[in-house]
Structures are given as C-alpha cells and as structure tokens.
Write an enzyme that holds these catalytic residues in place. Structure first.
Site, mmCIF file in Angstrom:
data_model
loop_
_atom_site.group_PDB
_atom_site.id
_atom_site.type_symbol
_atom_site.label_atom_id
_atom_site.label_comp_id
_atom_site.label_asym_id
_atom_site.label_seq_id
_atom_site.Cartn_x
_atom_site.Cartn_y
_atom_site.Cartn_z
ATOM 1 N N PHE A 72 10.374 14.321 22.779
ATOM 2 C CA PHE A 72 9.538 15.201 21.958
ATOM 3 C C PHE A 72 9.684 16.614 22.500
ATOM 4 O O PHE A 72 10.083 16.806 23.651
ATOM 5 C CB PHE A 72 8.060 14.795 22.100
ATOM 6 C CG PHE A 72 7.529 13.938 20.990
ATOM 7 C CD1 PHE A 72 8.331 13.054 20.291
ATOM 8 C CD2 PHE A 72 6.182 14.007 20.650
ATOM 9 C CE1 PHE A 72 7.809 12.256 19.287
ATOM 10 C CE2 PHE A 72 5.657 13.213 19.649
ATOM 11 C CZ PHE A 72 6.468 12.338 18.968
ATOM 12 N N GLN A 85 -4.805 23.930 16.786
ATOM 13 C CA GLN A 85 -3.360 23.820 16.557
ATOM 14 C C GLN A 85 -3.046 23.722 15.060
ATOM 15 O O GLN A 85 -3.654 22.925 14.351
ATOM 16 C CB GLN A 85 -2.837 22.571 17.266
ATOM 17 C CG GLN A 85 -1.331 22.530 17.378
ATOM 18 C CD GLN A 85 -0.896 21.455 18.362
ATOM 19 O OE1 GLN A 85 -1.265 20.292 18.226
ATOM 20 N NE2 GLN A 85 -0.122 21.839 19.360
ATOM 21 N N HIS A 87 0.173 23.465 12.068
ATOM 22 C CA HIS A 87 1.575 23.253 11.732
ATOM 23 C C HIS A 87 1.940 24.293 10.678
ATOM 24 O O HIS A 87 1.138 24.541 9.782
ATOM 25 C CB HIS A 87 1.792 21.855 11.159
ATOM 26 C CG HIS A 87 2.164 20.843 12.193
ATOM 27 N ND1 HIS A 87 3.440 20.711 12.645
ATOM 28 C CD2 HIS A 87 1.423 19.942 12.855
ATOM 29 C CE1 HIS A 87 3.471 19.749 13.555
ATOM 30 N NE2 HIS A 87 2.259 19.269 13.706
ATOM 31 N N LEU A 131 1.440 17.240 5.821
ATOM 32 C CA LEU A 131 2.520 17.869 6.566
ATOM 33 C C LEU A 131 3.872 17.719 5.862
ATOM 34 O O LEU A 131 4.220 16.643 5.403
ATOM 35 C CB LEU A 131 2.587 17.161 7.913
ATOM 36 C CG LEU A 131 3.073 17.936 9.094
ATOM 37 C CD1 LEU A 131 2.128 19.098 9.354
ATOM 38 C CD2 LEU A 131 3.106 17.019 10.304
ATOM 39 N N GLU A 168 9.142 19.588 10.094
ATOM 40 C CA GLU A 168 10.165 20.588 10.391
ATOM 41 C C GLU A 168 11.551 20.119 9.946
ATOM 42 O O GLU A 168 12.438 20.929 9.711
ATOM 43 C CB GLU A 168 10.190 20.864 11.906
ATOM 44 C CG GLU A 168 9.267 21.976 12.310
ATOM 45 C CD GLU A 168 8.283 21.572 13.395
ATOM 46 O OE1 GLU A 168 8.094 20.361 13.618
ATOM 47 O OE2 GLU A 168 7.684 22.469 14.006
ATOM 48 N N ARG A 199 7.171 27.166 15.916
ATOM 49 C CA ARG A 199 6.077 26.915 14.977
ATOM 50 C C ARG A 199 5.145 28.107 14.801
ATOM 51 O O ARG A 199 4.777 28.450 13.680
ATOM 52 C CB ARG A 199 5.226 25.746 15.475
ATOM 53 C CG ARG A 199 5.802 24.414 15.129
ATOM 54 C CD ARG A 199 4.848 23.357 15.609
ATOM 55 N NE ARG A 199 5.472 22.046 15.487
ATOM 56 C CZ ARG A 199 4.921 20.920 15.930
ATOM 57 N NH1 ARG A 199 3.759 20.954 16.542
ATOM 58 N NH2 ARG A 199 5.523 19.782 15.760
ATOM 59 N N HIS A 202 -4.389 21.166 12.417
ATOM 60 C CA HIS A 202 -3.992 19.830 12.854
ATOM 61 C C HIS A 202 -4.833 19.258 13.994
ATOM 62 O O HIS A 202 -5.224 18.110 13.964
ATOM 63 C CB HIS A 202 -2.525 19.882 13.278
ATOM 64 C CG HIS A 202 -1.920 18.552 13.549
ATOM 65 N ND1 HIS A 202 -1.942 17.533 12.613
ATOM 66 C CD2 HIS A 202 -1.285 18.049 14.642
ATOM 67 C CE1 HIS A 202 -1.342 16.458 13.128
ATOM 68 N NE2 HIS A 202 -0.950 16.748 14.353
ATOM 69 N N ARG A 232 -1.720 21.905 22.646
ATOM 70 C CA ARG A 232 -1.485 20.499 22.975
ATOM 71 C C ARG A 232 -0.014 20.137 22.772
ATOM 72 O O ARG A 232 0.598 20.546 21.786
ATOM 73 C CB ARG A 232 -2.339 19.625 22.069
ATOM 74 C CG ARG A 232 -2.180 18.133 22.262
ATOM 75 C CD ARG A 232 -2.870 17.394 21.127
ATOM 76 N NE ARG A 232 -2.233 17.679 19.855
ATOM 77 C CZ ARG A 232 -1.323 16.899 19.278
ATOM 78 N NH1 ARG A 232 -0.936 15.782 19.872
ATOM 79 N NH2 ARG A 232 -0.782 17.214 18.121
#
Lengths: 96, 586
Positions: B117, B238, B240, B250, B253, B284, B351, B396
């Site tokens: 990730f 946070q 997106h 969502l 990406e 982002r 988010h 996060r």
C-alpha cells in the site's frame, strides 16, 4: 393489495440503514420509489433480502453475484433498475 | 424507567466495540453492547482494503519500520508511544483474528498474503514494503462477522437497534453509564455501568460528499462533547480527491492510472496547471485542492458549477470494461451514465475522521485538569475511529484503521478488566444526570410545535456549509465565514422540530439526535481548522502552506464550554528513540 402502513415503512427504512453508503442509497431509493405499491408478498420478500449480510447484498446489487433464488434475483433486478432509472432522470434534469 | 446494570457498557458494535466486548466477555465480566443498527451492519464492513502488520511474509519487514511510516504519515502529529504500541501489537492482532476465523488470503506456501500500500517502506523510508493483510476484498466484513459470532458464543449481551442519547455522570465527573432508548418501541433504559466504552465510529456525514454510510454521524463524539470532554484534532479529516459529486462513492485512483483525466467547466485539462509533470497522477492532496480551487474560482461543471469532470470516454469501451468494470457499474447504477460515453462528475469525498475523543494508549479517555494535560476520566474509554489515541495524527495511512480498532479495542478491554478488579461496585447513580439526558431526548417530543425548521433541511445545509467551508480548500476567509455559518446553524437547531411523535420506529427522532451529534462535530472541526494557521497532513491552508512545528506541533482540543486549548504531542515512544520531525516527502 394491502398498502404498507406506518410504522411498517419506518421499520423498513431503518433496516435499510447499512454499513456501506452504496447500500444506503440503493435500498432507500428503491423504498422511496416503490413502497406504496408493495403488497404483503413483496414486503416480505424485501425483508428477506434485508436479512442478507451487507457484503452479499453489495455483491448482488452491484452485479458481482447472481442470486440463486429466482424471486430474490428479480427483486435485485428491480432495485437496480429503479436506481438506474431515477439516476437517469436526475442526470437528464441536470443536463437541461 | 427501566434500569439495567452491567460491568461494562459498550456503545457501538463495529470492529472496535466487538473486539473489546469479546475480550471482556471471555474474562467473565458482564458486557452490554448498544448499537443503533444490527452489529454486522456497522461501517467496519466497508473497510475492504486490509490491515497492516509487519509479518515479513512477502517483503522483509519490521514493526519499527511500520512505526516510522506511521509517524511520518501522521506528519509528526501522531503520539509515538501509541504508535509504537500499535505497530508492535499488529502481528499478534492478525494471528488472533486468524484464530477467530478470519479467512486471510494466502501465499502458495500457506502463510498470510500481504499486499503493498502507499506509504509503506522498508528500512525507514527505503524500498516499498508489502504489509497489508487482507481477506480478498472483504476484510472488514470477514472481521466483523467473525467477531460477532465469537461474541454470541461468549454470551455478550446485545441491545440491537437501541440509540444511546447521552453519557450519565456524577458531580465528580465519574462516568456511570448512558441513557438509551429502543428504536423499536421508544422504551427508555438507564444502563448503569462501572465502565463505559465509546466505539461509535467516525463522522463522515458532516460533509455533503462522503464515502461514509448514513450511520456515521459522530454519535460518540457528540455525547463526549456534551459531557464536557473536549474533542482532539478534529480539523484533520481525510478526503479522497475523486468521489462521485454529491453522492460520495469513490472512483479509485486506478481510473486516472488507466489514462483518465480531469476537466473543468471550460473543458480544460485542469491538472496541467497544478502539476505540470505528474498531472492527473499527482498526490491525493494536490488533486483534491486543484478540484476545489477550480470550483471556487467559478470553473466548475454542471448547472451549479459545483464539480469537475473525470473523462474516461477516450479510453474506449473495451478498455473501460476490461480494466475498470467496477467503476463503470457504479456510474451506471448511481449516475445513470456510462463512463465509456459520458464523463463522470467528481468532487473530493470525505473519508476518515482522524480526530476524536482524546485517549491514552490504554483506551482511557483523558482530559486536561489544571496542569495535567492528560488526566483519565473515571470509568470512560474510547476506541476506534471515534477515538484519537492518536496513531493517525494529521493523516492516516491505508491499512492502519482496521489495525487501530482491533489493537485499541483489545487494549481498552484489558485496562477495563484491571479497573473492574479495583472497582468492584457500582457508584451511586446521579439522578440529575438522567434528567439532563432526558431533557435532550424529550425536547424532540414537543407535540404541536409547528413553527421550527425541519431537521432534514438543517442537516442538508450543515453538510453543504461544511463542504464549502471546511473540506479541502481552507483559508482565513473561507474558514471564518464557515465558523459564523456553523454557529448560526447550531442556534437554529435549538428551535428545530420533527413531525413524527410516535414511539414506534421513530426514525425522525433518531435523525434529529444524530444531527445534534453532527452539529457538535461540526463546531469542533471548523473552530479547530480556523485556528490552526499551518498546513499539516490533511489540514491544508492556502494562506499558510508550510508545516509550522515551532507553533503547531501540538494537539487541538475543542470543548463547548471553553473553546480551544492545546496539548503537546507525545514524541517519546515506549522503548525506542523518537522520530524527529522531517519534511514529509515520498
């Protein structure tokens, strides 16, 4: 045809509160559009569907999985169609 | 009024609440779990990505590297003792879940598969690590169901479809339980508990465009704030960059990775101006701010010019169907458009709530008392997204939220077990506290009150105001106006009304109480954001673009009584050296 009365609708609405936004939107949009035409059988079938786990509901409604029960498969199809129809109507309104 | 007594009351039945409940039930304490929806419909189910732990199954790994990544990811606002604790505990948390029956995806050699990730490194910022354990794309679902089954087996007492109104406490501030009501029939119950754990999740419903489910209304945060407990670091939310405008889902990406690009109302490729090199694949926060700036400067799309478009149609139907089938399905279902033919309206989508109820690494809720910044509140704990322990700081990392709920759900339970051994009897219930909670509940029962504004209208307005004034585009003017508007909405909410006065499945009343909670979160968020004159992690100011460690490496605390206060970041880990702040570049 028996009309679904309050608080039956409120109860169904609360059970449409799920752990995923997609399910909230799909189920509530369908309920708003169709509940007045529910008969007892349809209402019971909808409740049966609401008993499914969120992840299974998500996979069914997002067309990642097919229901083996024919009635449930039909219901899933009508929920999807109702949402697409309403989304299209909204999109057309926005276009204009 | 009915009264019930338990050793521990847990409010919220997502992964954090259920992990704690299991630990407590297995230790033979009496546990009540109150949840406004059926437990397996909690928002944990939506966490599809996975859970980080340095198992070294795919790449060489180490909890210390995981700790470094988390501290850096937090933009140095995370508390390093809590982060060390979490990263050290991570492998054990994964193995425990395995024993509870979570079917983690496997490697050919039988060990748990781990995927890479963003933000994961080896050797303190070196090569990419693969640290995220997952049960296919349904990790949250698998965890939630396994924990629920284990809890049924352990005889945890569930109050399903009950709504918690307020915490109950005595004059010394000891927390004694909560006032709850049954959504089915309106029956009110006082649950007396020696210890209470808040595990109610985040508050994504603060914003018009959010990935969060409707249940994420920050209920525990509202309860805490009304009980006089400040909320910490609420300005860090946070986002997106690309959610479906106005709806929130969502668009990953991956869509831009496959060659999709963003256009504004004038048909221009907007990212060419903001990131000439990386363009649509910029990080982002850059993409989020670019979209918000275009909309703000009047170059948005649609009749309200409130979004931009993500163009995929040039890729052709075959590529879209092959590489992005999920996105295509989402657009057809929720927008009535096919991205192979029509661009997708997008806007940054809220988010994750990094801030929350301040706790230490034992899950105890801590508040400033005189010269002590972190004095535990007797009998009160918090874990998961509603808590701010703080392991996520200003930002996060993916894969750390499931880890957070499991590690600190368990840690809180272990501390509760110790607390119960030392405090064997229920304290005397404070009847005034019950009266006060009843007042908050019954103010929505005023029959015949027809002149107030409707709850749904106020909620929609609040979400629009928060989106316009406190999402990714923040500066002095925007935030100042936002503070005034939210304050005004809070005043208007006092006179709002609901039409439904029934006691059976009165969802209107539940929604009104949820709005009370959201309003608390909104006040804390916008005040904290307005005051923080720097850019750090998810809090990005157009007028203060740099991180300012000298003045702002500290946690915000917002309370209804005294406004803003601050406390230092815990930069000293448990056993290793501190990671001093450095520029956060990837």
């Amino acid at each position: 045809m028996t009309e679904v009365q309050l608080p039956e609708l409120s109860r169904l609405r609360w059970r449409c509160r799920r752990g995923m936004l997609e399910l909230d939107l799909l189920l509530n949009t369908f309920l708003d559009a169709e509940y007045t035409s529910f008969d007892i059988q349809q209402s019971e079938l909808f409740e049966t569907l609401l008993d499914y786990p969120d992840q299974v509901l998500f996979d069914l409604l997002m067309d990642k999985m097919q229901a083996s029960d024919i009635d449930i498969a039909k219901l899933v199809d009508s929920i999807r169609k109702a949402n697409t129809k309403i989304s299209r109507e909204k999109a057309n309104v926005t276009e204009r | 009024m009915k009264r019930r007594q338990f050793d521990t009351l847990i409010i919220g039945a997502g992964g954090g609440g259920l992990r704690a409940a299991l630990q407590l039930s297995n230790a033979d304490t009496s546990v009540a779990v109150v949840s406004k929806v059926f437990p397996t419909r909690s928002h944990t189910v939506a966490a599809q990505g996975g859970m980080n732990a340095a198992l070294s199954n795919v790449t060489q790994d180490n909890w210390h590297w995981h700790m470094f990544d988390t501290v850096k990811g937090s933009d140095y606002l995370g508390d390093q003792d809590a982060i060390e604790y979490m990263c050290r505990a991570a492998p054990k948390a994964v193995y425990e879940l395995e024993h509870f029956g979570v079917p983690f995806s496997r490697l050919d050699n039988g060990s748990i598969y781990q995927r890479p990730f963003g933000g994961q490194s080896q050797n303190f910022g070196g090569d990419q690590a693969a640290r995220t354990c997952a049960a296919a794309d349904r990790t949250g679902h698998a965890i939630l169901h396994s924990l629920y089954q284990q809890n049924i087996h352990a005889k945890t007492h569930f109050f399903d479809e009950y709504f918690a109104v307020d915490l109950l406490k005595d004059e010394e501030g000891h927390v004694l339980g909560a006032l709850v009501f049954n959504i089915h029939d309106g029956e009110i119950i006082v649950i007396e508990a020696k210890t209470t754990l808040l595990a109610t999740g985040g508050a994504g419903q603060l914003f018009r465009t959010t990935t969060n489910a409707l249940i994420n209304t920050g209920d525990g945060l509202g309860m805490a704030l009304r009980a006089g407990i400040p909320l910490q670091d609420m300005e860090f939310f946070q986002f997106h960059p690309t959610g479906i405008a106005g709806r929130g889902m969502l668009i990953t990406e991956g869509a831009r990775g496959e060659g999709g690009y963003l256009v504004n109302g004038d048909g221009e490729r907007l990212m060419e101006r903001y990131a000439p090199k990386a363009k649509d694949l910029a990080s982002r926060d850059v993409v989020s701010r670019a979209i918000a700036t275009e909309v703000r400067d009047g170059r948005g799309c649609g009749p309200n010019k409130d979004h931009v478009m993500l163009k995929l149609d040039h890729l052709g139907e075959a590529v879209i169907q092959k590489r992005l089938p999920g996105i295509r399905q989402t657009c057809i279902t929720f927008l009535g458009i096919d991205p192979a033919e029509t661009p997708i309206p997008v806007f940054p989508t809220a988010h994750y709530t990094m801030g929350g109820i301040p706790t230490n690494r034992y899950g105890q809720v801590v508040v400033p008392v005189k010269d002590t910044p972190e004095e535990p509140v007797f009998g009160l704990y918090a874990a998961g997204e509603c808590a701010c322990v703080s392991v996520h700081g200003a930002n996060r990392l993916g894969g750390n939220s499931l880890l957070d709920i499991l590690v600190f759900g368990r840690a809180a339970a272990n501390h509760i077990i110790e607390h119960l051994a030392e405090n064997r009897y229920h304290l005397t219930m404070d009847e005034n506290s019950i009266d006060k909670a009843m007042e908050n509940l019954q103010r929505w029962d005023q029959k015949g009150k027809t002149d107030g504004e409707s709850v749904s209208q106020l909620r929609d307005e609040l979400k629009a105001v928060m989106e316009e004034h406190c999402s990714v585009f923040r500066n002095e003017d925007v935030l100042k106006q936002g503070v005034e508007k939210v304050e005004q909405l809070a005043r208007r909410l006092k006179d709002a009304r609901i039409d439904d006065q029934s006691s059976v499945f009165n969802t209107a009343k539940v929604e009104a109480l949820e709005l009370d909670n959201l309003m608390c979160c909104a006040l804390a968020t916008i005040h904290s954001a307005y005051a923080r004159t720097e850019s750090r992690g998810a809090h990005s100011r157009m007028d203060y673009t740099e991180r300012d460690d000298k003045h702002w490496m500290r946690h915000s605390l917002y309370s209804l009584e005294s406004g803003l206060d601050y406390k230092p970041v815990r930069t000293k880990p448990m056993s290793v050296d501190s990671f001093p702040p450095k520029p956060r570049v990837y």
